[in-house]
Design an enzyme around this catalytic site. Structure first.
Site, PDB file in Angstrom:
ATOM      1  N   GLY A  11       0.829  -1.205   0.000  1.00  0.00           N
ATOM      2  CA  GLY A  11       0.000   0.000   0.000  1.00  0.00           C
ATOM      3  C   GLY A  11       0.857   1.245   0.000  1.00  0.00           C
ATOM      4  N   ALA A  15      -1.047   5.775   4.803  1.00  0.00           N
ATOM      5  CA  ALA A  15      -0.649   4.915   5.921  1.00  0.00           C
ATOM      6  C   ALA A  15       0.659   4.183   5.595  1.00  0.00           C
ATOM      7  CB  ALA A  15      -1.757   3.924   6.253  1.00  0.00           C
ATOM      8  N   PHE A 119     -15.994  20.941  10.616  1.00  0.00           N
ATOM      9  CA  PHE A 119     -16.291  19.670   9.958  1.00  0.00           C
ATOM     10  C   PHE A 119     -17.379  18.949  10.748  1.00  0.00           C
ATOM     11  CE2 PHE A 119     -14.517  16.791   6.701  1.00  0.00           C
ATOM     12  CZ  PHE A 119     -13.986  17.742   5.850  1.00  0.00           C
ATOM     13  N   GLN A 232     -19.513   3.335   5.789  1.00  0.00           N
ATOM     14  CA  GLN A 232     -19.906   4.742   5.826  1.00  0.00           C
ATOM     15  C   GLN A 232     -20.461   5.221   4.485  1.00  0.00           C
ATOM     16  OE1 GLN A 232     -17.051   8.279   6.583  1.00  0.00           O
ATOM     17  NE2 GLN A 232     -18.502   8.248   8.278  1.00  0.00           N
ATOM     18  N   HIS A 234     -21.306   8.520   2.609  1.00  0.00           N
ATOM     19  CA  HIS A 234     -21.077   9.963   2.697  1.00  0.00           C
ATOM     20  C   HIS A 234     -22.339  10.645   2.199  1.00  0.00           C
ATOM     21  CE1 HIS A 234     -19.438  13.924   2.128  1.00  0.00           C
ATOM     22  NE2 HIS A 234     -18.309  13.548   2.688  1.00  0.00           N
ATOM     23  N   LEU A 244     -17.314  12.279  -4.803  1.00  0.00           N
ATOM     24  CA  LEU A 244     -17.495  13.012  -3.560  1.00  0.00           C
ATOM     25  C   LEU A 244     -17.578  14.517  -3.757  1.00  0.00           C
ATOM     26  CD1 LEU A 244     -17.482  12.543  -0.464  1.00  0.00           C
ATOM     27  CD2 LEU A 244     -15.106  13.274  -0.532  1.00  0.00           C
ATOM     28  N   GLU A 247     -17.228  17.214   2.515  1.00  0.00           N
ATOM     29  CA  GLU A 247     -17.931  17.803   3.651  1.00  0.00           C
ATOM     30  C   GLU A 247     -17.445  19.231   3.911  1.00  0.00           C
ATOM     31  OE1 GLU A 247     -18.813  14.920   6.727  1.00  0.00           O
ATOM     32  OE2 GLU A 247     -17.883  16.316   8.119  1.00  0.00           O
ATOM     33  N   ARG A 278     -21.940  11.970   9.684  1.00  0.00           N
ATOM     34  CA  ARG A 278     -22.344  11.454   8.377  1.00  0.00           C
ATOM     35  C   ARG A 278     -23.463  10.427   8.432  1.00  0.00           C
ATOM     36  NH1 ARG A 278     -16.225  11.160   5.892  1.00  0.00           N
ATOM     37  NH2 ARG A 278     -16.094  13.419   5.653  1.00  0.00           N
ATOM     38  N   HIS A 349     -18.459   5.450   1.027  1.00  0.00           N
ATOM     39  CA  HIS A 349     -17.278   6.285   1.174  1.00  0.00           C
ATOM     40  C   HIS A 349     -16.153   5.656   1.978  1.00  0.00           C
ATOM     41  CE1 HIS A 349     -15.098  10.013   1.234  1.00  0.00           C
ATOM     42  NE2 HIS A 349     -15.152  10.109   2.542  1.00  0.00           N
ATOM     43  N   ARG A 390     -17.279   7.063  11.451  1.00  0.00           N
ATOM     44  CA  ARG A 390     -16.092   7.906  11.469  1.00  0.00           C
ATOM     45  C   ARG A 390     -16.462   9.373  11.276  1.00  0.00           C
ATOM     46  NH1 ARG A 390     -12.620  10.256   7.436  1.00  0.00           N
ATOM     47  NH2 ARG A 390     -13.773   9.365   5.688  1.00  0.00           N
TER      48      ARG A 390
HETATM   49  C1  LIG Z   1     -12.861  11.034  -2.358  1.00  0.00           C
HETATM   50  C2  LIG Z   1     -12.384  10.830  -0.937  1.00  0.00           C
HETATM   51  C3  LIG Z   1     -12.129  11.938  -0.136  1.00  0.00           C
HETATM   52  C4  LIG Z   1     -11.685  11.764   1.171  1.00  0.00           C
HETATM   53  N1  LIG Z   1     -11.448  12.866   1.940  1.00  0.00           N
HETATM   54  C5  LIG Z   1     -10.970  12.706   3.199  1.00  0.00           C
HETATM   55  C6  LIG Z   1     -10.640  13.835   3.992  1.00  0.00           C
HETATM   56  O1  LIG Z   1     -10.737  14.974   3.577  1.00  0.00           O
HETATM   57  N2  LIG Z   1     -10.190  13.619   5.253  1.00  0.00           N
HETATM   58  C7  LIG Z   1     -10.034  12.362   5.770  1.00  0.00           C
HETATM   59  O2  LIG Z   1      -9.602  12.226   6.919  1.00  0.00           O
HETATM   60  N3  LIG Z   1     -10.321  11.273   5.016  1.00  0.00           N
HETATM   61  C8  LIG Z   1     -10.783  11.410   3.749  1.00  0.00           C
HETATM   62  N4  LIG Z   1     -11.073  10.303   3.006  1.00  0.00           N
HETATM   63  C9  LIG Z   1     -10.703   8.979   3.515  1.00  0.00           C
HETATM   64  C10 LIG Z   1      -9.202   8.791   3.384  1.00  0.00           C
HETATM   65  O3  LIG Z   1      -8.744   9.445   2.223  1.00  0.00           O
HETATM   66  C11 LIG Z   1      -8.816   7.324   3.285  1.00  0.00           C
HETATM   67  O4  LIG Z   1      -9.421   6.590   4.302  1.00  0.00           O
HETATM   68  C12 LIG Z   1      -7.300   7.176   3.424  1.00  0.00           C
HETATM   69  O5  LIG Z   1      -6.637   8.039   2.526  1.00  0.00           O
HETATM   70  C13 LIG Z   1      -6.875   5.738   3.182  1.00  0.00           C
HETATM   71  O6  LIG Z   1      -5.468   5.680   3.115  1.00  0.00           O
HETATM   72  P1  LIG Z   1      -4.715   4.295   3.117  1.00  0.00           P
HETATM   73  O7  LIG Z   1      -3.279   4.617   3.151  1.00  0.00           O
HETATM   74  O8  LIG Z   1      -5.265   3.447   4.209  1.00  0.00           O
HETATM   75  O9  LIG Z   1      -5.133   3.589   1.746  1.00  0.00           O
HETATM   76  P2  LIG Z   1      -5.162   4.114   0.227  1.00  0.00           P
HETATM   77  O10 LIG Z   1      -4.748   5.508   0.066  1.00  0.00           O
HETATM   78  O11 LIG Z   1      -6.494   3.710  -0.303  1.00  0.00           O
HETATM   79  O12 LIG Z   1      -4.043   3.228  -0.450  1.00  0.00           O
HETATM   80  C14 LIG Z   1      -4.163   1.833  -0.620  1.00  0.00           C
HETATM   81  C15 LIG Z   1      -2.925   1.327  -1.310  1.00  0.00           C
HETATM   82  O13 LIG Z   1      -2.931  -0.098  -1.316  1.00  0.00           O
HETATM   83  C16 LIG Z   1      -2.557  -0.570  -2.585  1.00  0.00           C
HETATM   84  N5  LIG Z   1      -3.143  -1.914  -2.755  1.00  0.00           N
HETATM   85  C17 LIG Z   1      -4.395  -2.321  -2.455  1.00  0.00           C
HETATM   86  N6  LIG Z   1      -4.551  -3.627  -2.769  1.00  0.00           N
HETATM   87  C18 LIG Z   1      -3.363  -4.056  -3.270  1.00  0.00           C
HETATM   88  C19 LIG Z   1      -2.893  -5.288  -3.779  1.00  0.00           C
HETATM   89  N7  LIG Z   1      -3.674  -6.377  -3.873  1.00  0.00           N
HETATM   90  N8  LIG Z   1      -1.613  -5.348  -4.232  1.00  0.00           N
HETATM   91  C20 LIG Z   1      -0.804  -4.253  -4.190  1.00  0.00           C
HETATM   92  N9  LIG Z   1      -1.210  -3.061  -3.709  1.00  0.00           N
HETATM   93  C21 LIG Z   1      -2.470  -2.964  -3.260  1.00  0.00           C
HETATM   94  C22 LIG Z   1      -3.095   0.480  -3.542  1.00  0.00           C
HETATM   95  O14 LIG Z   1      -2.418   0.430  -4.774  1.00  0.00           O
HETATM   96  C23 LIG Z   1      -2.779   1.757  -2.759  1.00  0.00           C
HETATM   97  O15 LIG Z   1      -1.439   2.144  -2.990  1.00  0.00           O
HETATM   98  C24 LIG Z   1     -11.506  10.457   1.693  1.00  0.00           C
HETATM   99  C25 LIG Z   1     -11.764   9.363   0.888  1.00  0.00           C
HETATM  100  C26 LIG Z   1     -12.217   9.539  -0.407  1.00  0.00           C
HETATM  101  C27 LIG Z   1     -12.534   8.311  -1.205  1.00  0.00           C
END
Ligand SMILES: Cc1cc2nc3c(=O)[nH]c(=O)nc-3n(C[C@H](O)[C@H](O)[C@H](O)COP(=O)(O)OP(=O)(O)OC[C@H]3O[C@@H](n4cnc5c(N)ncnc54)[C@H](O)[C@@H]3O)c2cc1C
Length: 576
Positions: A11, A15, A119, A232, A234, A244, A247, A278, A349, A390
């Site tokens: 990923g 995170a 928010f 969730q 949205h 999206l 918010e 939400r 969402h 959330r």
């Molecule tokens: C449109 C939108 C707006 C948002 N706005 C906000 C906000 O303003 N504030 C807030 O707090 N949260 C917001 N959220 C929520 C937040 O963005 C996400 O929960 C958070 O960014 C998730 O981050 P992550 O690192 O867990 O995963 P992600 O950023 O989803 O990354 C997942 C990674 O895993 C990799 N991966 C997955 N499966 C595999 C596999 N089988 N093999 C190899 N790689 C894989 C993908 O390629 C990617 O690199 C928003 C979400 C969306 C959808």
């Protein structure tokens, strides 16, 4: 040839990248790799708009980490583990300032401090932002840092399997999308930061890659998934596309209006209005639409959406604070939000549930035993800081706080570990067989067809409002989908850049995740946060102030429960 790393992170979102940077900062001699099926900067994190919460007190000196913790726990409908929330909110100001030092370009106040906006569900203005492109600003900075730290990046590699033997995670099997090559990687620690699963549903704000692969691989390895019924919605997905509208738009003052021109939130959450959490706002919109007070594309009443009205906010504010949301509506549905209201309805969402971990990000198995060598963070993990619902801007925060913390734990953890032994050939043969079986399939269905049907079932039978017999019917239909999956046929038989193979593997993940969501929802006979049961409309703390643990197997999903950790605030009725 098998490759080895001290740490492999799956990923490239917030995170995963934050953890990798931390490991490299603590011990630059460690060999660290990040694998992503997309390029890291195309992870869904890049789409985050509204911001990241922290009680910096730049605009509101009455704020505190305790107030942030209370809002989060109340927002979670008291299902969050409160010690984990305390870590989240106490550390928040430091991690945001650390991001700023890395170079993240936050929006500013006149005095030069980081700006903070209102928010949903937060009682103080504490959301830090970079206009409405916050995820973009943070992720780009983190990825540049990864490169600077010498972290190996495997982009466009799809991870197919977690290698778990005798309670110990030893590595993984991945597939190079470009060349069709299989690769076994062994490592002293594996971390999943694979994000959410929005594509389980037919209308979502999530990227196409949000297919819950990490959750499915964990479940298929025999480990539990926690709180999967909490999905969730949205409130403001742009109609009809579902993307999206942040918010932040309501945070900056937009109104929700029904077909009669009323700000209907007055009937659902009079003290918070459009800035209610939400779950409550999504149910309010769905109820208005059900009662015939939605709007049709021709403007007549009785339709499938409500209006999000920005017009009173004025051009200057709209174009400086939320320019991207204006542009989205203009580009995708031809609405100029300076002069017309936007059509919106709830869209899938975020995934509150996930891979259960302790406060150090280490994955939990049966009876809360730790799985050696396995960590998770971000949206794919369930710590749980969001409980049943959330609050906006707490997810980016979770990724940064717990990504950093888990990275620090891993850097320490691998010091005394040896590289595990793996029978490489066995895993390569199995992976080759899986892909060959897909290519050999002679069924009559195309993936698109069956997947669309699956997504429609999830949306219709496990949506904002849920009921016993409807969930039961949905589950029966999902069994039929699994059956039809075995009768698919791929059009593309090549081995290089065959995106249909990836779609087929992702679809299998979606089915596992969908079945787990529905079974967990069926078993929770109460209403809490995002999970609303019309047949059990009350929260039931006596029986369900507990986390769900779902154990997947192809024939059956076994449900168990574990208590919530309550350390700060006793559960109370949740009103806004
Ligand atoms: C449109 C939108 C707006 C948002 N706005 C906000 C906000 O303003 N504030 C807030 O707090 N949260 C917001 N959220 C929520 C937040 O963005 C996400 O929960 C958070 O960014 C998730 O981050 P992550 O690192 O867990 O995963 P992600 O950023 O989803 O990354 C997942 C990674 O895993 C990799 N991966 C997955 N499966 C595999 C596999 N089988 N093999 C190899 N790689 C894989 C993908 O390629 C990617 O690199 C928003 C979400 C969306 C959808």
């Amino acid at each position: 040839m098998m490759i080895s790393f001290d740490v492999i992170i799956v990923g490239g979102g917030l995170a995963g990248c934050r953890a990798a940077v931390e490991i490299a900062r603590i011990d630059p001699t460690l060999q660290v790799a990040v694998v992503a099926k997309t390029h890291p900067i195309r992870s869904h994190s890049v789409a985050a708009q509204g911001g990241i919460a922290a009680s910096l007190k730049n605009v509101d000196d009455k704020d505190s980490w305790e107030a942030h913790a209370f809002d989060t726990i109340k927002g979670s409908d008291y299902l969050a583990d409160q010690d984990a929330v305390a870590i989240l909110t106490k550390t928040a100001p430091d991690v945001v300032i650390d991001l700023e030092h890395m170079g993240v370009l936050f929006s500013r106040l006149d005095d030069g401090k980081i700006a903070q906006r209102a928010f949903g569900g937060h009682t103080h203005n504490r959301t830090c932002y970079a206009a409405d492109k916050t995820g973009h600003a943070i992720l780009h900075e983190l990825v540049s840092n990864l490169r600077r730290c010498g972290v190996h990046i495997y982009d466009e590699w799809y991870v197919m399997q977690l290698i778990l033997e005798d309670g110990e995670v030893k590595g993984l099997v991945m597939y190079h999308i470009e060349s069709g090559q299989f690769q076994v990687v062994r490592s002293k620690a594996v971390m999943f930061a694979t994000g959410g699963y929005g594509r389980v549903y037919n209308t979502t704000s999530n990227d196409f890659a949000c297919t819950g692969d990490g959750l499915a691989m964990t479940a298929m390895a025999g480990l539990p998934l926690q709180d999967m019924e909490f999905v969730q919605f949205h409130p403001t997905g742009l109609y009809p596309v579902g993307v999206l509208i942040s918010e932040a738009v309501r945070g900056e003052g937009a109104y929700l209006i029904n077909s009669q021109g009323e700000r209907f939130m007055a009937n659902y959450a009079p003290s918070r209005m459009e800035l209610a959490p939400r779950d409550i706002t999504s149910r309010a919109i769905t109820s208005e639409i059900r009662a015939g007070r939605g709007i049709n594309p021709d403007g007549s009443p009785g339709g499938p959406f409500v209006y999000l009205d920005l017009r009173h906010m004025g051009k200057e504010k709209i174009m400086s604070r939320i320019p991207f949301c204006w542009e989205e509506a203009h580009r995708l549905v031809g609405v100029d939000a300076l002069n017309e209201p936007m059509p919106v309805r709830p869209t899938i969402h975020y995934c509150m549930g996930g891979i259960p971990v302790n406060n150090d990000g280490q994955v939990l198995a049966k009876n809360d035993t730790l799985v050696s060598g396995f960590f998770a963070s971000g949206e794919s993990a369930c710590i749980s800081v969001h409980g049943a619902n959330r609050l906006g801007s707490n997810s980016l925060l979770e990724c940064i706080v717990y990504g950093k913390r888990t990275g620090a734990v891993i850097a320490e953890y691998v010091q005394n570990r040896k590289l595990p032994a793996i029978d490489e050939q066995l895993y390569v043969r199995n992976a080759e067989q899986t892909v060959q079986d897909l290519l050999d399939k002679k069924g009559m269905y195309h993936i698109n067809q069956v997947r669309q049907e699956f997504q429609d079932i999830m949306t219709e039978y496990c949506g904002v409002y849920r009921k016993e017999h409807i969930l039961q019917t949905g589950l029966d239909k999902l069994r039929n989908i699994q059956e039809r999956y075995s009768q698919i046929c791929l059009n593309d038989k090549s081995k290089c850049w065959n995106t249909e193979i990836i779609e087929a593997l992702e679809f299998q993940s979606l089915i596992v995740v969908g079945q787990t969501i529905m079974t967990s929802a069926l078993n929770r006979r109460e209403s809490r946060g995002a999970h609303f049961r019309e047949d059990y409309p009350q929260r039931d703390d006596k029986n369900f102030l507990q986390h769900t643990l779902a154990y997947y197997s192809p024939s059956n999903i076994d449900i168990q429960y574990r208590p919530v950790r309550i350390t700060m605030f006793e559960p109370k009725e949740r009103k806004y």
